[in-house]
Design a protein around this motif. Structure first.
Motif, short mmCIF file in Angstrom:
data_model
loop_
_atom_site.label_atom_id
_atom_site.label_comp_id
_atom_site.label_asym_id
_atom_site.label_seq_id
_atom_site.Cartn_x
_atom_site.Cartn_y
_atom_site.Cartn_z
N SER A 344 -10.02 -16.42 11.09
CA SER A 344 -8.63 -16.70 11.79
C SER A 344 -8.07 -17.95 11.05
O SER A 344 -7.58 -18.89 12.06
CB SER A 344 -8.76 -16.78 13.25
OG SER A 344 -9.43 -15.59 13.68
N TRP A 433 -6.69 -11.79 3.28
CA TRP A 433 -5.48 -12.08 3.72
C TRP A 433 -4.33 -11.36 3.41
O TRP A 433 -3.11 -11.68 4.25
CB TRP A 433 -5.40 -13.87 3.30
CG TRP A 433 -6.55 -14.50 3.71
CD1 TRP A 433 -7.49 -14.46 5.03
CD2 TRP A 433 -6.95 -15.78 3.39
NE1 TRP A 433 -8.24 -15.07 5.03
CE2 TRP A 433 -7.85 -16.11 3.93
CE3 TRP A 433 -6.36 -16.84 2.38
CZ2 TRP A 433 -8.70 -17.47 3.88
CZ3 TRP A 433 -7.22 -17.97 2.06
CH2 TRP A 433 -8.07 -18.24 2.99
N ARG A 435 -2.73 -8.58 3.71
CA ARG A 435 -2.88 -7.05 4.05
C ARG A 435 -1.94 -6.86 5.17
O ARG A 435 -1.16 -7.83 5.81
CB ARG A 435 -4.44 -7.24 5.23
CG ARG A 435 -4.57 -8.52 5.82
CD ARG A 435 -6.13 -8.54 6.32
NE ARG A 435 -6.58 -7.42 6.73
CZ ARG A 435 -7.82 -7.43 7.24
NH1 ARG A 435 -8.48 -8.45 7.19
NH2 ARG A 435 -8.20 -6.16 7.89
N PRO A 436 -1.85 -5.72 5.80
CA PRO A 436 -0.82 -5.29 6.60
C PRO A 436 -0.67 -6.20 8.10
O PRO A 436 0.39 -6.44 8.71
CB PRO A 436 -0.88 -3.89 7.08
CG PRO A 436 -1.59 -3.46 5.90
CD PRO A 436 -2.36 -4.50 5.39
N GLU A 437 -1.77 -6.52 8.45
CA GLU A 437 -1.90 -7.38 9.83
C GLU A 437 -1.49 -8.89 9.56
O GLU A 437 -1.06 -9.27 10.43
CB GLU A 437 -3.42 -7.44 10.29
CG GLU A 437 -3.98 -6.18 10.27
CD GLU A 437 -4.63 -5.38 9.51
OE1 GLU A 437 -5.39 -4.42 9.81
OE2 GLU A 437 -4.34 -5.69 8.19
N THR A 438 -1.38 -9.14 8.35
CA THR A 438 -0.97 -10.59 7.93
C THR A 438 0.52 -10.50 7.68
O THR A 438 1.37 -11.45 8.25
CB THR A 438 -1.63 -11.06 6.79
OG1 THR A 438 -2.97 -11.11 7.20
CG2 THR A 438 -1.04 -12.61 6.65
N ARG A 440 3.03 -8.52 8.88
CA ARG A 440 3.81 -7.48 9.90
C ARG A 440 5.47 -8.07 9.59
O ARG A 440 5.88 -8.99 9.40
CB ARG A 440 3.47 -7.71 11.13
CG ARG A 440 1.96 -7.45 11.52
CD ARG A 440 1.69 -7.47 12.88
NE ARG A 440 1.86 -8.82 13.47
CZ ARG A 440 1.10 -9.86 13.43
NH1 ARG A 440 -0.25 -9.62 12.77
NH2 ARG A 440 1.35 -10.97 13.98
N SER A 443 7.01 -10.92 11.12
CA SER A 443 6.52 -12.22 10.60
C SER A 443 7.36 -12.81 9.50
O SER A 443 7.29 -13.99 9.25
CB SER A 443 4.95 -12.17 9.77
OG SER A 443 4.98 -11.38 8.67
N ARG A 485 -3.38 -3.54 -1.43
CA ARG A 485 -3.04 -4.04 -0.52
C ARG A 485 -1.56 -3.87 -0.28
O ARG A 485 -0.94 -3.78 0.74
CB ARG A 485 -3.55 -5.53 -0.22
CG ARG A 485 -5.04 -5.82 -0.01
CD ARG A 485 -5.55 -5.20 1.31
NE ARG A 485 -6.61 -5.41 2.02
CZ ARG A 485 -7.30 -5.16 2.78
NH1 ARG A 485 -7.04 -3.89 3.20
NH2 ARG A 485 -8.38 -5.51 3.18
N GLU A 488 -0.63 -0.69 0.90
CA GLU A 488 -1.08 -0.66 2.38
C GLU A 488 0.10 -1.28 3.37
O GLU A 488 0.46 -0.61 4.28
CB GLU A 488 -2.32 -1.09 2.80
CG GLU A 488 -3.35 -0.42 1.97
CD GLU A 488 -5.00 -1.07 2.38
OE1 GLU A 488 -4.71 -2.21 2.94
OE2 GLU A 488 -5.84 -0.59 1.87
N HIS A 492 2.84 0.53 6.09
CA HIS A 492 2.86 0.16 7.39
C HIS A 492 4.23 -0.55 7.79
O HIS A 492 4.76 -0.26 8.99
CB HIS A 492 1.79 -0.93 7.51
CG HIS A 492 0.59 -0.43 7.90
ND1 HIS A 492 -0.53 -0.21 6.95
CD2 HIS A 492 -0.38 -0.27 9.07
CE1 HIS A 492 -1.42 0.31 7.53
NE2 HIS A 492 -1.45 -0.06 8.81
#
Length: 539
Positions: A344, A433, A435-438, A440, A443, A485, A488, A492
């Motif tokens: 994190s 780092w 990646r889709p979660e980072t 979004r 963001s 990535r 991906e 998303h």
């Protein structure tokens, strides 16, 4: 199901057009048209139910859908709401302007605009999103106040106030915030609205709408929670040799901890400590200090006062340097620096623009005269020390999964370094780092302003380039990570097929940024390869 407040037929509403009341309205505009309608109540008013501030619902419902909408409510006097002032929509809603005082059982705002000339009194106030606005011309009194943004209160605030993200809760009295005795969110708010140390404001709004409490019956500050935890020990602090505060959700260390001057072993594992106070140096009897899993960014200079310290566990933090004062820990035998940074890292630093990594080996470690075991693994060291270790007892010193590509056999004979995995290690950071979660949509995209801001994204790209160049040449593995990535992320962002412009904008910005970001690396193959990866998705 969202509750729809029913209108009260007994209230003496008058209806005006926006053009007729425009000069009276003090709230920020929301694109109102002259023909839009505004409800007006004159005198002191009591609404014996919830007051909803959503278009075409409750007081603002309309029989003729083609008629101009009701865009707000003006109360020319005091207003008492015996239920909840409630706005569900985060981006907009009819305004509420009160010329006198507002008293409400609860207030739960989203994108609507609230302007009160006088005082506001309520049990709990939640403001979920920053597209709305709140102005209080007098004093604001509430049991709790939770918001994503700081709004305007001309008078004094009296509340336990939470201002979003990873912030603490502070008691505010007479407009003065007591920063000496903070609260964690879980010490003030009920578990149903707290996750990962943060208040989930949308859940808090839903509970207020349902008439359920969002705050505990009694509040417990971080210091008081600590005192309760160690109440018996505090009676005779000099007898306490060992103390475990593992998994206690601590975001700071209470002052009372430093009363245990004879403490030899302190376990602070898996809390949320980003920094430690200089008072740590008062615990001069410490032999073991376990700080694993906190997200720490730095150690205080006072750590050098711990001259009896033998074991220092720093695994799973975000340390990017060690203080030179650590050389004062002359009894230190074991130092664990595995996984710095931990997963994190963005959250620990607050943004990608602020992230700093431990690229340089902390040479202060070579000056510890009794060091026996030193462990680096998953830390992006690029350099090794320029001097040999002073310790004659060093039996195990490992540098694994690093970015080191060169070892001096004579100088670094005491170190075990897996240089052959540096390329793999560098590529792994892209997988962690990028990646889709980072990345979004929220963001980098402001829906209300319809504006992209790629500052954070480009800071991440710059960081990844610094990690991978020149370590990972010839870059096949890194480029493949970026390619996979990127695909991906694109999927998303455009999951339902109606947002391709965001995909094009993001990867166009990444492609264009390679110009200035690539200047320190002229002719580098990774830059050229990334242009192709990003251009394929830029459209």
């Amino acid at each position: 199901m969202k509750k729809k407040p029913s209108p009260s037929s007994d209230l003496p509403f008058e209806t005006f057009t926006w053009a007729q009341v425009r000069d009276e309205v003090k709230v920020p505009g929301n694109g109102e048209e002259d023909s839009d309608r505004v409800l007006v109540l004159t005198g002191s008013v009591v609404i014996p139910h919830d007051l909803g501030l959503d278009f075409r619902q409750g007081l603002f419902a309309q029989d003729d859908e083609d008629a101009p909408p009701f865009t707000g409510l003006i109360v020319r006097g005091d207003l008492t709401v015996e239920g909840c002032v409630l706005n569900w929509e985060n981006d907009f809603g009819p305004f509420l302007q009160v010329h006198g005082n507002l008293v409400a059982k609860r207030i739960a705002m989203g994108g609507a605009r609230l302007h009160v000339t006088g005082d506001v009194t309520t049990e709990d106030l939640v403001a979920v999103y920053n597209h709305g606005s709140v102005f209080v011309g007098g004093n604001l009194k509430a049991r709790t106040l939770a918001s994503h943004y700081a709004f305007t209160v001309v008078g004094a605030v009296e509340a336990h106030r939470y201002l979003g993200q990873d912030s603490k809760v502070f008691a505010v009295a007479g407009g003065v915030e007591d920063t000496r005795d903070p609260y964690d969110a879980k010490g003030v708010f009920v578990p149903a609205v707290v996750a990962d140390g943060r208040v989930e404001l949308d859940k808090a709004r839903a509970r207020l709408a349902a008439g359920k409490p969002i705050a505990r019956d009694a509040f417990t500050s971080i210091r008081e929670a600590f005192r309760q935890l160690v109440a018996k020990k505090l009676a005779e602090p000099d007898k306490v040799k060992s103390l475990s505060l593992e998994d206690k959700g601590l975001t700071s260390l209470p002052e009372e901890l430093f009363l245990f001057r004879k403490l030899e072993k302190l376990n602070l594992r898996r809390n949320n400590l980003r920094a430690l106070p200089e008072a740590l140096g008062q615990l001069t009897e410490l032999r073991e200090l376990d700080l694993r899993g906190n997200g720490l960014l730095e150690l205080p200079d006072s750590v050098g006062s711990l001259t009896k310290l033998r074991v220092l566990d720093l695994e799973a933090n975000c340390l990017w340097r060690l203080p030179e004062s650590l050389a004062g820990c002359v009894e230190l035998r074991r130092v664990n620096l595995v996984n710095n940074p931990y997963a994190s890292v963005q959250r620990a630093f607050g943004s990608w623009r602020q992230v700093q990594l431990m690229f340089d080996f902390p040479e202060v470690l070579t000056r510890l005269p009794k060091l026996e075991v030193l462990t680096f693994e998953g830390t992006p060291l690029r350099t090794l020390p320029a001097r040999r270790f002073d310790s004659a007892t060093l039996s195990q010193a490992t540098v694994l999964r690093s970015l080191v590509t060169h070892v001096d056999p004579a100088l670094h004979a005491q170190l075990q370094v897996d240089v052959e995995r540096s390329r793999e290690s560098a590529a792994a950071y892209v997988g962690y780092w990028f990646r889709p979660e980072t990345l979004r949509l929220e963001s980098f995209y402001d829906a209300k302003a319809d504006r992209h801001d790629f500052a954070e994204v480009l800071a991440l790209l710059a960081l990844l380039l610094r990690i991978t160049i020149p370590v990972a040449a010839p870059y096949e593995e890194t480029l493949e990570k970026f390619r996979v990535r990127s695909q991906e992320i694109a999927r998303h962002l455009d999951w339902d097929g109606d947002k391709p412009r965001h995909v094009h904008a993001l990867f166009g910005a990444l492609r264009d940024a390679l110009g200035p970001l690539g200047e320190p690396y002229p002719g580098d193959a990774l830059i050229a390869g990334l242009r192709d990866v990003f251009a394929a998705l830029a459209g």
